[in-house]
Design an enzyme around this catalytic site. Structure first.
Site, short mmCIF file in Angstrom:
data_model
loop_
_atom_site.label_atom_id
_atom_site.label_comp_id
_atom_site.label_asym_id
_atom_site.label_seq_id
_atom_site.Cartn_x
_atom_site.Cartn_y
_atom_site.Cartn_z
N GLY A 103 -32.38 68.39 -0.97
CA GLY A 103 -31.32 68.91 -1.83
C GLY A 103 -31.75 69.18 -3.27
O GLY A 103 -30.91 69.18 -4.17
N SER A 104 -33.05 69.46 -3.49
CA SER A 104 -33.45 69.73 -4.88
C SER A 104 -32.85 71.06 -5.35
O SER A 104 -32.51 71.21 -6.53
CB SER A 104 -34.97 69.71 -5.04
OG SER A 104 -35.56 70.82 -4.43
N ASN A 105 -32.72 72.03 -4.45
CA ASN A 105 -32.05 73.28 -4.84
C ASN A 105 -30.58 73.05 -5.13
O ASN A 105 -30.03 73.59 -6.09
CB ASN A 105 -32.21 74.34 -3.74
CG ASN A 105 -33.52 75.09 -3.86
OD1 ASN A 105 -33.70 75.89 -4.76
ND2 ASN A 105 -34.45 74.80 -2.96
N ASN B 122 -29.31 82.83 1.61
CA ASN B 122 -30.31 81.82 1.93
C ASN B 122 -31.49 81.97 0.98
O ASN B 122 -31.72 83.06 0.44
CB ASN B 122 -30.79 82.04 3.37
CG ASN B 122 -31.86 81.06 3.82
OD1 ASN B 122 -31.74 79.84 3.60
ND2 ASN B 122 -32.91 81.55 4.44
N MET C 196 -31.56 73.66 7.75
CA MET C 196 -32.61 73.90 8.74
C MET C 196 -32.09 74.27 10.13
O MET C 196 -32.81 74.13 11.12
CB MET C 196 -33.52 72.66 8.84
CG MET C 196 -34.20 72.31 7.53
SD MET C 196 -35.06 73.71 6.77
CE MET C 196 -36.50 73.78 7.81
N HIS D 148 -35.66 81.55 0.96
CA HIS D 148 -36.78 81.41 1.90
C HIS D 148 -38.09 81.43 1.14
O HIS D 148 -38.31 82.32 0.31
CB HIS D 148 -36.74 82.55 2.93
CG HIS D 148 -37.87 82.48 3.90
ND1 HIS D 148 -37.87 81.61 4.96
CD2 HIS D 148 -39.06 83.13 3.94
CE1 HIS D 148 -39.01 81.73 5.62
NE2 HIS D 148 -39.75 82.65 5.03
N ILE E 149 -30.06 77.31 12.62
CA ILE E 149 -29.70 78.73 12.66
C ILE E 149 -28.22 78.84 13.01
O ILE E 149 -27.78 78.31 14.04
CB ILE E 149 -30.58 79.47 13.68
CG1 ILE E 149 -32.03 79.44 13.19
CG2 ILE E 149 -30.11 80.92 13.87
CD1 ILE E 149 -33.04 79.99 14.14
#
Ligand code: GRF
Length: 210
Positions: free
Chosen positions: A15-17, A105, A88, A107, A90
């Protein structure tokens, strides 16, 4: 009720983002209104709780039975954008279709190069000069939706997959909040199946290289 642009952030791990998105809230006009995770042990859930942001944890299963509950949570929280930040799994087609052009998202590659996993090693194996990270809309194909913004780094001689991962994550922490800000401000928006940036059709990714 506040007029802020409300977002739901989906996480699976560190969860750093998520943390950087939350911490940019004072300067950017969006509000993280819900954090969703498929992993009850995701560290990012504690970050959400420490900011008093509601969380929702669901159990992944093949029959997609969790979907209607997740859907309801997002609607109840009045979220206009779903942000996948290290999520993580789909998402199934039905879910993506019901939030068309409302899911983004991040990437860790310069898409369309290197969709999927192990991007840092694949970049090194190919001997590329540059690597980067991409924010894109989510469609039903893996890492293949419309690209919004990218941040690029030069690969150094002594780089390995860990040094690349660390430098890119640092870039993600600026690029992702900034892209959400552009969407919240309506500077990035869809009109008749075309993506616009500042009133012009977006033909190249928006670049943020610092
Ligand atoms: C990032 O590398 C991102 O590119 C990928 O998952 C990772 C998430 O890291 N999609 P964190 O959980 O935000 O720290």
């Amino acid at each position: 009720m506040s007029n802020l642009f409300k977002i739901a952030v989906f996480i699976s791990g560190t969860g750093s983002n998520l943390k950087s998105i939350i911490e940019k809230q004072p300067q950017y006009p969006y509000q993280v209104s819900l954090v969703v995770s498929n992993n009850e042990n995701a560290k990012g859930l504690a970050i959400a709780k420490s900011h008093n942001i509601p969380t929702y944890v669901f159990k992944w299963d093949r029959n997609d039975s969790y979907l209607s509950k997740v859907h309801n949570q997002i609607k109840q929280a009045d979220c206009q954008l779903i942000v996948l930040a290290g999520f993580m799994k789909i998402l199934p087609k039905g879910f993506i279709d019901s939030f068309q052009n409302q899911i983004i998202n991040i990437h860790p590659s310069l898409l369309p190069k290197y969709p999927g996993l192990h991007t840092h090693q694949r970049v090194l194996d190919k001997g590329d000069k540059f690597h980067g990270t991409t924010v894109h809309y989510v469609n039903t194909e893996l890492d293949a939706g419309k690209i919004i913004a990218q941040s690029k780094i030069k690969i150094k001689k002594d780089d390995n997959k860990d040094t690349l991962a660390a430098r890119l994550l640092f870039r993600e922490h600026s690029l992702f909040p900034y892209t959400i800000y552009l969407i919240a401000q309506n500077r990035v928006k869809w009109r008749e199946n075309e993506l616009y940036f500042d009133q012009k059709i977006l033909t190249q990714p928006i670049e943020m290289n610092e």
